[in-house]
Design a protein around this motif. Structure first.
Motif, PDB file in Angstrom:
ATOM      1  N   LYS A   1     -13.880 -32.951   5.744  1.00  0.00           N
ATOM      2  CA  LYS A   1     -13.318 -34.292   5.590  1.00  0.00           C
ATOM      3  C   LYS A   1     -12.525 -34.731   6.350  1.00  0.00           C
ATOM      4  O   LYS A   1     -12.045 -35.475   6.689  1.00  0.00           O
ATOM      5  N   GLY A   2     -11.366 -33.452   7.353  1.00  0.00           N
ATOM      6  CA  GLY A   2     -10.508 -33.280   8.076  1.00  0.00           C
ATOM      7  C   GLY A   2     -10.782 -32.874   9.190  1.00  0.00           C
ATOM      8  O   GLY A   2     -12.393 -32.457   9.395  1.00  0.00           O
ATOM      9  N   PHE A   3     -10.397 -33.698  10.745  1.00  0.00           N
ATOM     10  CA  PHE A   3     -10.626 -33.678  11.664  1.00  0.00           C
ATOM     11  C   PHE A   3      -9.895 -32.452  12.269  1.00  0.00           C
ATOM     12  O   PHE A   3      -8.455 -32.778  12.880  1.00  0.00           O
ATOM     13  N   SER A   4     -10.387 -31.834  12.306  1.00  0.00           N
ATOM     14  CA  SER A   4      -9.636 -29.915  12.918  1.00  0.00           C
ATOM     15  C   SER A   4      -8.513 -30.016  13.791  1.00  0.00           C
ATOM     16  O   SER A   4      -7.310 -29.534  14.479  1.00  0.00           O
ATOM     17  N   GLY A   5      -9.500 -30.768  14.967  1.00  0.00           N
ATOM     18  CA  GLY A   5      -8.294 -30.863  16.221  1.00  0.00           C
ATOM     19  C   GLY A   5      -8.187 -32.831  16.685  1.00  0.00           C
ATOM     20  O   GLY A   5      -7.401 -32.412  17.803  1.00  0.00           O
ATOM     21  N   ILE A   6      -7.616 -32.956  15.941  1.00  0.00           N
ATOM     22  CA  ILE A   6      -6.338 -33.869  15.361  1.00  0.00           C
ATOM     23  C   ILE A   6      -5.485 -34.063  14.438  1.00  0.00           C
ATOM     24  O   ILE A   6      -6.081 -33.812  13.288  1.00  0.00           O
ATOM     25  N   ARG A   7      -4.608 -33.115  15.296  1.00  0.00           N
ATOM     26  CA  ARG A   7      -3.313 -33.035  13.890  1.00  0.00           C
ATOM     27  C   ARG A   7      -2.321 -33.775  13.582  1.00  0.00           C
ATOM     28  O   ARG A   7      -1.614 -34.792  14.559  1.00  0.00           O
ATOM     29  N   LYS A   8      -2.072 -34.828  12.329  1.00  0.00           N
ATOM     30  CA  LYS A   8      -0.820 -35.818  11.908  1.00  0.00           C
ATOM     31  C   LYS A   8       0.207 -35.198  11.697  1.00  0.00           C
ATOM     32  O   LYS A   8       0.075 -34.598  10.376  1.00  0.00           O
ATOM     33  N   ILE A   9       1.191 -34.873  13.103  1.00  0.00           N
ATOM     34  CA  ILE A   9       2.513 -33.880  12.104  1.00  0.00           C
ATOM     35  C   ILE A   9       3.603 -34.497  11.353  1.00  0.00           C
ATOM     36  O   ILE A   9       3.960 -33.595  10.333  1.00  0.00           O
ATOM     37  N   ASP A  10       3.979 -35.427  12.190  1.00  0.00           N
ATOM     38  CA  ASP A  10       5.138 -36.134  11.267  1.00  0.00           C
ATOM     39  C   ASP A  10       4.519 -37.892  11.441  1.00  0.00           C
ATOM     40  O   ASP A  10       3.747 -37.679  11.763  1.00  0.00           O
ATOM     41  N   ALA A  11       5.957 -38.648  10.989  1.00  0.00           N
ATOM     42  CA  ALA A  11       5.531 -40.096  11.173  1.00  0.00           C
ATOM     43  C   ALA A  11       5.381 -40.361  12.266  1.00  0.00           C
ATOM     44  O   ALA A  11       4.385 -41.089  13.118  1.00  0.00           O
ATOM     45  N   TYR A  12       5.702 -39.669  13.754  1.00  0.00           N
ATOM     46  CA  TYR A  12       5.119 -39.853  15.326  1.00  0.00           C
ATOM     47  C   TYR A  12       4.821 -38.551  15.573  1.00  0.00           C
ATOM     48  O   TYR A  12       5.063 -39.103  16.669  1.00  0.00           O
ATOM     49  N   THR A  13       4.760 -38.008  15.347  1.00  0.00           N
ATOM     50  CA  THR A  13       3.880 -36.829  16.125  1.00  0.00           C
ATOM     51  C   THR A  13       2.629 -36.039  15.826  1.00  0.00           C
ATOM     52  O   THR A  13       2.280 -36.279  14.820  1.00  0.00           O
ATOM     53  N   PHE A  14       1.965 -36.155  16.960  1.00  0.00           N
ATOM     54  CA  PHE A  14       0.356 -35.428  16.249  1.00  0.00           C
ATOM     55  C   PHE A  14       0.050 -34.906  17.551  1.00  0.00           C
ATOM     56  O   PHE A  14       0.416 -34.790  18.599  1.00  0.00           O
ATOM     57  N   SER A  15      -0.849 -33.654  17.317  1.00  0.00           N
ATOM     58  CA  SER A  15      -1.604 -33.186  18.075  1.00  0.00           C
ATOM     59  C   SER A  15      -3.274 -33.289  18.215  1.00  0.00           C
ATOM     60  O   SER A  15      -3.825 -33.647  17.678  1.00  0.00           O
ATOM     61  N   ILE A  16      -3.599 -32.343  19.727  1.00  0.00           N
ATOM     62  CA  ILE A  16      -4.899 -33.122  19.656  1.00  0.00           C
ATOM     63  C   ILE A  16      -6.011 -31.450  20.697  1.00  0.00           C
ATOM     64  O   ILE A  16      -4.459 -30.713  21.296  1.00  0.00           O
ATOM     65  N   GLU A  17      -6.400 -30.851  19.991  1.00  0.00           N
ATOM     66  CA  GLU A  17      -7.220 -29.433  20.270  1.00  0.00           C
ATOM     67  C   GLU A  17      -8.402 -30.296  21.137  1.00  0.00           C
ATOM     68  O   GLU A  17      -9.195 -30.068  20.877  1.00  0.00           O
ATOM     69  N   VAL A  18      -8.755 -29.835  22.456  1.00  0.00           N
ATOM     70  CA  VAL A  18      -9.619 -30.034  23.749  1.00  0.00           C
ATOM     71  C   VAL A  18     -11.045 -28.892  23.076  1.00  0.00           C
ATOM     72  O   VAL A  18      -9.976 -27.859  23.111  1.00  0.00           O
ATOM     73  N   ASN A  19     -11.524 -29.549  22.793  1.00  0.00           N
ATOM     74  CA  ASN A  19     -12.737 -28.010  22.393  1.00  0.00           C
ATOM     75  C   ASN A  19     -13.039 -27.097  24.092  1.00  0.00           C
ATOM     76  O   ASN A  19     -12.741 -27.493  25.017  1.00  0.00           O
ATOM     77  N   SER A  20     -13.320 -25.500  23.661  1.00  0.00           N
ATOM     78  CA  SER A  20     -13.681 -24.682  25.190  1.00  0.00           C
ATOM     79  C   SER A  20     -14.846 -25.377  25.648  1.00  0.00           C
ATOM     80  O   SER A  20     -15.125 -25.018  27.157  1.00  0.00           O
ATOM     81  N   GLU A  21     -16.343 -26.904  24.860  1.00  0.00           N
ATOM     82  CA  GLU A  21     -16.870 -27.423  25.862  1.00  0.00           C
ATOM     83  C   GLU A  21     -16.150 -28.671  27.001  1.00  0.00           C
ATOM     84  O   GLU A  21     -17.258 -28.614  27.806  1.00  0.00           O
ATOM     85  N   ASN A  22     -15.049 -28.610  26.933  1.00  0.00           N
ATOM     86  CA  ASN A  22     -14.530 -29.452  28.008  1.00  0.00           C
ATOM     87  C   ASN A  22     -13.162 -28.763  28.679  1.00  0.00           C
ATOM     88  O   ASN A  22     -12.459 -29.406  29.079  1.00  0.00           O
ATOM     89  N   TYR A  23     -12.895 -27.904  28.028  1.00  0.00           N
ATOM     90  CA  TYR A  23     -11.812 -26.842  28.047  1.00  0.00           C
ATOM     91  C   TYR A  23     -11.945 -25.659  29.273  1.00  0.00           C
ATOM     92  O   TYR A  23     -13.189 -24.790  28.602  1.00  0.00           O
ATOM     93  N   PRO A  24     -11.364 -25.185  30.811  1.00  0.00           N
ATOM     94  CA  PRO A  24     -10.929 -25.447  31.830  1.00  0.00           C
ATOM     95  C   PRO A  24     -11.326 -26.293  32.125  1.00  0.00           C
ATOM     96  O   PRO A  24     -12.008 -27.452  32.406  1.00  0.00           O
ATOM     97  N   TYR A  25     -10.353 -28.210  32.660  1.00  0.00           N
ATOM     98  CA  TYR A  25     -10.759 -29.007  32.983  1.00  0.00           C
ATOM     99  C   TYR A  25      -9.410 -29.767  34.207  1.00  0.00           C
ATOM    100  O   TYR A  25      -8.996 -29.868  33.533  1.00  0.00           O
ATOM    101  N   TYR A  26     -10.354 -30.206  35.769  1.00  0.00           N
ATOM    102  CA  TYR A  26      -8.945 -29.941  36.195  1.00  0.00           C
ATOM    103  C   TYR A  26      -7.715 -31.512  35.552  1.00  0.00           C
ATOM    104  O   TYR A  26      -6.589 -31.309  35.322  1.00  0.00           O
ATOM    105  N   PHE A  27      -8.647 -32.426  35.002  1.00  0.00           N
ATOM    106  CA  PHE A  27      -7.907 -33.482  34.280  1.00  0.00           C
ATOM    107  C   PHE A  27      -8.109 -33.746  32.979  1.00  0.00           C
ATOM    108  O   PHE A  27      -7.692 -35.180  32.116  1.00  0.00           O
ATOM    109  N   VAL A  28      -8.073 -32.496  32.678  1.00  0.00           N
ATOM    110  CA  VAL A  28      -7.847 -32.454  31.016  1.00  0.00           C
ATOM    111  C   VAL A  28      -6.591 -33.359  30.424  1.00  0.00           C
ATOM    112  O   VAL A  28      -6.595 -33.935  29.272  1.00  0.00           O
ATOM    113  N   ASP A  29      -5.031 -33.604  31.271  1.00  0.00           N
ATOM    114  CA  ASP A  29      -4.494 -34.398  30.356  1.00  0.00           C
ATOM    115  C   ASP A  29      -5.048 -36.081  30.287  1.00  0.00           C
ATOM    116  O   ASP A  29      -4.436 -36.671  29.031  1.00  0.00           O
TER     117      ASP A  29
END
Length: 739
Positions: A206-234
């Motif tokens: 049900k949840g998207f583990s690689g996208i996290r809502k941390i608080d009202a203004y903060t969130f995180s994303i986790e790029v999977n191993s299929e796409n990292y390392p990657y020169y333009f990862v940012d």
């Protein structure tokens, strides 16, 4: 395959394909391209009252209007251009630029992705080593408080998370035929399967583990191993800011209980077996006024009948990536007709004409400047017109044939004639504005083959390639069309393709028009004729000029190469290039096309563009995405898909391969074997890629335009670049009457 689809997602976020890049050529957007240097300059008579270097200037008084004239018609697709489709219009994209803002990353004047200091309080990234040989990359982004949309509502993390969460579900697939927004992130493969009822099913979350809502203004994303390392990862952290109700409609919330962000159950509600929010997405996509905007302007009027949009300043907008706010009160986007565009400019029907190229338009723009009241900015286009080859069948399968055509075409003369003196010639898939090119400029200029016109060299490469027979298998005697003896595998490929005979006015090709050519079987051997089927768009001066140079000229035929021309519209051309659509007959016919290509962002990534047929799975997976369908023989002996060949430095890869690095390997290593920020290593791969491309010559670059933007002098501080068009530049401008 995962990397391919993730890449496609990135490209869809950043640019649109097939937008017109010039006045006189058809164009496809290659969608990516590096740049740190603009190479643009302002013509004499430029405004000196205000800064002209693109830096922030917020002391203008608000007022006045500017009318952008465009030869590309608006469609009204102003929210998510081309979402669920194949292309987006350049004009629609400009309106999106003017009405969208607060993205976590923006594209600056040089085409580079930069973090948006106005919207982002902080951002950080960390590599995560999972101890099993896999790496992922986590980015945490905090949005500044106090930002507001045009309706006064506050911007929070939800405004960034709603889109990737919604557009990674069966609901979005049903509504807009798209569900891959979060493909690059950990957990997409299980989240995308959740339909609101099947959370307990294996492989579903049900949840998207690689996208996290941390608080009202903060969130995180986790790029999977299929796409990292990657020169333009940012760039994978480039999230757009949308009105939450635009994306989700009423009654849906963004939540996170600790296992990943998700959407509340209302998102998955059904009526009569259909997702109700799918209908919302279809309606929202075409909305121009119901939902709030995040950018410097809002759409105050959309005249669908006249295809004209009127935009007004959004007073809530806090600024772009460097704090620039709008001061031109009204912007109108209006259709112009090329034949009357300068009359429209002089009469005040429009104030800006962009991307003028060629002798007549540029001379008209310069003449207006001499009269007064108008000024010009000019810059080298980040792109070029080209001949493009299909490299998987027919004579153009063979490098020597492509080289021979290049040797038979005077590209310097072509560029001077077509551009009227306002153009240049490039020798590879680069722009002279790119940092990687500038860093390698001397080396590339010394080592790239310019394919200067030479019948002797054309004949020699054909001989070297085995085109030394006549149709009956006897030695070629210097007359008519050359033939090549095929291997059994090559003959099998040709059995599934055909040559199309068309009439031609040149007497040199009368025999082609009358009889046509096909692969001949002589005994147990097969002999292919060196006849190329070319599809050119019409009306198009490039097609006409190429026809004069290659068909009505004699050099190509004297070298033993035949060329047939079929003309049609751009839609038909694309259908045959991508082998899909009504105009494609189901069997590849054409080995050569003329069109144009360009870049408008600083992500030069051509992985998945080149075929490595040593790996059938990968060949089948992204064959359809390869523009040229070229398979480099070097990749067969040193393949990227051999795990131990990945992650090598350039020096180590050269040593291990014996100096034979193929296009597929080079394109992947450039971005997946280079650490973020290691510009020196990236430049080495870039230079090697250019040299190999230049040798295999899947395209023949014809010309690189110098573009002129002609504008009414009432507009102050108007400064454009190859990557920063009128829609971007107007944010930095004021109107003189308002000052």
């Amino acid at each position: 395959m995962k990397k391919l689809l993730a890449l496609l997602m990135v490209l869809a976020m950043t640019v649109a394909c097939f937008a017109s890049c010039g006045k006189n050529d058809d164009s496809t957007g290659d969608s990516t391209g590096p740049s740190q240097s603009t190479g643009d300059s302002q013509s004499t008579g430029g405004d000196t009252s205000f800064p002209t270097d693109g830096r922030v200037y917020n002391d203008f008084k608000v007022g006045g209007q500017a009318i952008i004239g465009s030869s590309t018609e608006l469609s009204g697709d102003f929210r998510w251009p081309a979402l669920g489709g194949s292309s987006a219009g350049a004009a629609d994209q400009d309106v999106v630029k003017l009405t969208s803002g607060y993205a976590t990353m923006d594209v600056d004047q040089h085409g580079s992705y930069v973090w948006n200091a106005t919207a982002v309080e902080s951002h950080n990234g960390e590599e995560i080593d999972h101890g099993d040989g896999t790496l992922t990359y986590k980015m945490t982004i905090k949005i500044k408080s106090g930002l507001k949309l045009s309706d006064g509502s506050e911007v929070t993390a939800d405004n960034y998370l709603a889109y990737p969460l919604a557009m990674s579900t069966p609901v979005s697939k049903a509504g807009v035929n798209y569900n891959r927004s979060g493909y690059s992130f950990v957990g997409w493969d299980t989240y995308v399967k959740y339909d609101g009822t099947n959370e307990s099913a294996e492989g579903v979350t049900k949840g998207f583990s690689g996208i996290r809502k941390i608080d009202a203004y903060t969130f995180s994303i986790e790029v999977n191993s299929e796409n990292y390392p990657y020169y333009f990862v940012d760039t994978l952290g480039a999230f757009s800011c949308y009105d939450v109700k635009l994306v989700l409609g009423d009654g849906v919330e963004v939540k996170d209980d600790g296992e990943g962000a998700y959407l509340s159950s209302a998102w998955y509600e059904k009526a009569n077996g259909e997702y109700t929010k799918a209908a919302h997405l279809k309606a929202a996509k075409d909305d121009v006024s119901k939902y709030a905007f995040s950018g410097p302007y809002t759409i105050s009027k959309w005249d669908k009948s006249n295809k004209e949009a009127t935009l007004k300043i959004n007073p809530q907008f806090a600024g772009n990536f460097e704090g620039q706010k709008p001061h031109v009160e009204t912007i109108i986007y209006r259709k112009v007709v090329e034949e009357t565009q300068f009359a429209q400019l002089e009469s005040g029907e429009v104030d800006i004409l962009s991307a003028l190229t060629g002798a007549d338009p540029v001379n008209s723009a310069l003449a207006l400047e001499k009269k007064g009241k108008f000024k010009n900015v000019y810059y080298d286009r980040a792109g070029y017109g080209k001949v493009q080859f299909d490299c998987d069948f027919g004579p153009t399968l063979f490098t020597e044939v492509r080289q021979a055509v290049a040797y038979c075409l005077d590209r310097e003369k072509f560029a001077n004639t077509f551009c009227g003196g306002y153009g240049t010639v490039v020798h590879g898939p680069y722009s002279v504005n790119f940092d990687a090119y500038l860093n390698n400029q001397d080396y590339l200029e010394e080592n790239l083959n310019t394919y200067a016109i030479s019948a002797a060299k054309a004949k020699q490469v054909l001989v070297d390639g085995g085109w030394v027979y006549k149709a009956d298998g006897t030695p070629y005697d210097g007359k008519g069309i050359r033939y090549k003896k095929l291997t059994a595998a090559e003959a099998a490929v040709e059995a599934n393709t055909k040559f199309k005979t068309v009439s031609n006015s040149s007497s040199n090709f009368a025999d082609i028009a009358k009889d046509g050519y096909k692969t001949e079987k002589v005994g147990d051997d097969y002999y292919m004729p060196c006849v190329i089927n070319w599809f050119g768009t019409t009306p198009n001066p490039v097609t006409e000029q190429l026809n004069t140079a290659l068909i009505q000229g004699t050099m190509l035929y004297e070298c033993g190469v035949g060329l047939t021309l079929t003309t049609g519209d751009f839609t038909s051309l694309l259908a045959n290039i991508y082998r899909d659509g009504e105009a494609y007959g189901g069997t590849p016919v054409y080995g050569m096309y003329n069109l144009a290509t360009g870049w408008n962002v600083a992500v030069y990534d051509y992985s998945y563009q080149w075929i490595d047929d040593s790996n059938k799975e990968m060949y089948d997976a992204f064959f359809e995405y390869s523009t040229n369908k070229l398979s480099d023989p070097y990749d067969k002996t040193f393949s990227w898909w051999t795990t131990e060949n990945q992650g090598l430095s350039y020096a180590d890869a050269v040593k291990k391969s014996g100096g034979k690095l193929g296009m597929n390997y080079l394109s992947f290593a450039m971005v997946y074997s280079t650490k973020v920020g290691d510009t020196e290593e990236y430049d080495k791969w870039f230079a090697a890629y250019m040299l190999r491309w230049n040798e295999l010559i899947p395209d023949i670059p014809l010309y690189g335009n110098i573009y002129y933007d002609c504008y009414n002098a009432k507009i102050l501080n108007f400064k454009t670049s190859p990557f920063f068009g009128a829609a971007d530049a107007l944010l930095y401008c004021g109107i003189d009457s308002a000052q």
